[in-house]
Scaffold this active site. Structure first.
Site, PDB file in Angstrom:
ATOM      1  N   LYS A  35      34.088  27.122  35.936  1.00 13.94           N
ATOM      2  CA  LYS A  35      34.587  27.450  37.067  1.00 13.94           C
ATOM      3  C   LYS A  35      35.105  28.638  37.530  1.00 13.94           C
ATOM      4  CE  LYS A  35      39.138  25.672  35.685  1.00 13.94           C
ATOM      5  NZ  LYS A  35      39.852  24.203  35.296  1.00 13.94           N
ATOM      6  N   ARG A 132      48.760  15.129  38.623  1.00 14.51           N
ATOM      7  CA  ARG A 132      48.088  16.317  39.511  1.00 14.51           C
ATOM      8  C   ARG A 132      46.783  15.372  39.716  1.00 14.51           C
ATOM      9  NH1 ARG A 132      45.429  21.791  37.279  1.00 14.51           N
ATOM     10  NH2 ARG A 132      44.012  20.143  36.223  1.00 14.51           N
ATOM     11  N   TYR A 250      53.960  53.765  48.748  1.00 18.07           N
ATOM     12  CA  TYR A 250      54.663  53.355  49.809  1.00 18.07           C
ATOM     13  C   TYR A 250      56.042  52.793  49.431  1.00 18.07           C
ATOM     14  CZ  TYR A 250      50.591  52.492  52.781  1.00 18.07           C
ATOM     15  OH  TYR A 250      49.151  52.780  53.236  1.00 18.07           O
ATOM     16  N   MET A 298      46.253  48.845  48.908  1.00 22.10           N
ATOM     17  CA  MET A 298      45.147  48.008  48.999  1.00 22.10           C
ATOM     18  C   MET A 298      43.997  48.723  48.097  1.00 22.10           C
ATOM     19  SD  MET A 298      42.868  46.887  52.129  1.00 22.10           S
ATOM     20  CE  MET A 298      44.457  46.141  52.975  1.00 22.10           C
TER      21      MET A 298
END
Ligand SMILES: *Cc1c(COP(=O)(O)O)cnc(C)c1O
Length: 354
Positions: A35, A132, A250, A298
């Site tokens: 998956k 679940r 940053y 990013m």
């Protein structure tokens, strides 16, 4: 070659991991969970490599993943869809001969309504304590009667704490599953994921469902040495020696002193490398451990290359996941698990197949 992050996928390692897990399975069949684009390694190439290694049963989460898997695998394999059927998936399930996993009474009613052919496989998933997904275990007597004319190919459940050998939940789930299986004599049973393969108590099941271990993650069972499925690398774009004391990145979260060597890598959270690894993850440059300094942005990540000296040059690649930077360790530094790290890599990371 363009300077962008790349994931070199070692299909032979993934196939070898499957072979090794199967070799220690004591005759139990070994499926493969592919998956989420085979945990970020590429669903189609991984599926083909595993089929060539001898795997014939595959699990995906979604029907659309099953369609992709069927195209890669051909018709002589079984593909189970873990999330189960929905009305919108009917045509694809039938056309691509996908086997739905039935997780609820509603899903069972749906395939009955479709008059699911008796010779077409499906699985029943019972919840044995994870709360679940899965059919309520208390419904076993009723459901075993209800499906008597159209028996499932597999009865399955899922362990909540397979990675904690001592958890009492394992024993409770194991007992609950054995009870469920007793209502389905002669039908294949499947309980464990990768971590479940390490449990010391023998498990009564005929099919295991490893995913993560195939890609080299987690603790291997005794006698197995897992190999990395992926090597994640990023190129250095620029190297600088800091000329006066200051900070990097940053928010100015990391102080740097004059003389520190810094390299800017072309990878960031836009590539799926988690921002939570800021000031904690690391890159390996020819055996030198270079800590990530300052915030991951990013497109860029800065590492301290002082120790690597002039090995740090623009165009050179550093390793972020691989034999020198183990997946579970890097994930730990990012406050997450390796599963999230590899499945989170975006399409900006070029996949290369070794
Ligand atoms: C994802 C999944 C697996 C595989 O788990 P790993 O920890 O990756 O081995 C097995 N079974 C079910 C039901 C799953 O959802």
């Amino acid at each position: 070659m363009s300077l962008r992050a790349r994931a070199i996928i070692h299909l032979h390692n993934i196939a070898e991991n499957w072979r090794q897990l199967h070799a220690v399975s004591n005759g139990t069949q070994t499926a493969a969970v592919i998956k989420a684009d085979a945990y970020g390694h590429g669903l189609a190439p991984v599926a083909k490599a595993l089929k060539a290694a001898g795997c014939s049963t595959f699990f995906v989460a979604h029907t659309f993943e099953g369609v992709e898997a069927r195209a890669a695998l051909g018709n002589d394999t079984q593909i189970f869809v873990l999330n189960g059927p929905s009305e919108a998936d009917k045509v694809d399930l039938e056309r691509h001969k996908l086997a739905p996993v039935i997780n609820s009474v509603e899903q069972l009613a749906l395939i009955e309504h479709w008059a699911w052919p008796t010779d077409r496989p499906y699985a029943l998933h019972f919840d044995t304590g994870m709360n679940r997904l899965g059919l309520n275990a208390a419904l076993v007597p009723e459901i075993s009667l209800r499906v008597a004319a159209r028996p499932p190919a597999i009865i399955m459940s899922h362990l909540a704490c397979a990675d904690q050998t001592a958890s009492v939940l394992n024993d409770a789930q194991r007992a609950a599953f054995a009870h469920i299986a007793s209502h389905f004599p002669g039908i294949q049973t499947s309980l464990t994921n990768s971590a479940g393969l390490c449990l010391s108590q023998p498990l009564s099941q005929s099919l295991s469902r490893p995913g993560y271990a195939l890609y080299g993650g987690g603790q291997p069972p005794r006698g197995v040495e897992l190999r990395p499925g992926m090597i994640l690398e990023a190129p250095i774009l620029q190297v600088r020696t800091v000329d006066k004391d200051g900070t990097t990145g940053y928010g100015a979260t990391h102080p740097v002193t004059a003389g520190t060597g810094l390299a800017a890598l072309a990878i960031g959270y836009g590539d799926g490398f988690p921002r939570s690894a800021s000031n904690s993850g690391f890159a390996m440059l020819k055996g030198f451990r270079c800590p990530i300094v300052g915030r991951i942005s990013m497109d860029l990540t800065v590492i301290d290359v002082t120790k690597a000296g002039n090995l740090a040059r623009p165009g050179h690649y550093v390793q972020l996941i691989g034999p020198d930077a183990p997946l579970d360790l890097q994930a730990h530094h990012a406050g997450t698990i390796g599963y999230e790290l590899t499945t989170g890599l975006t399409s900006r990371v070029e996949r290369h197949y070794a």
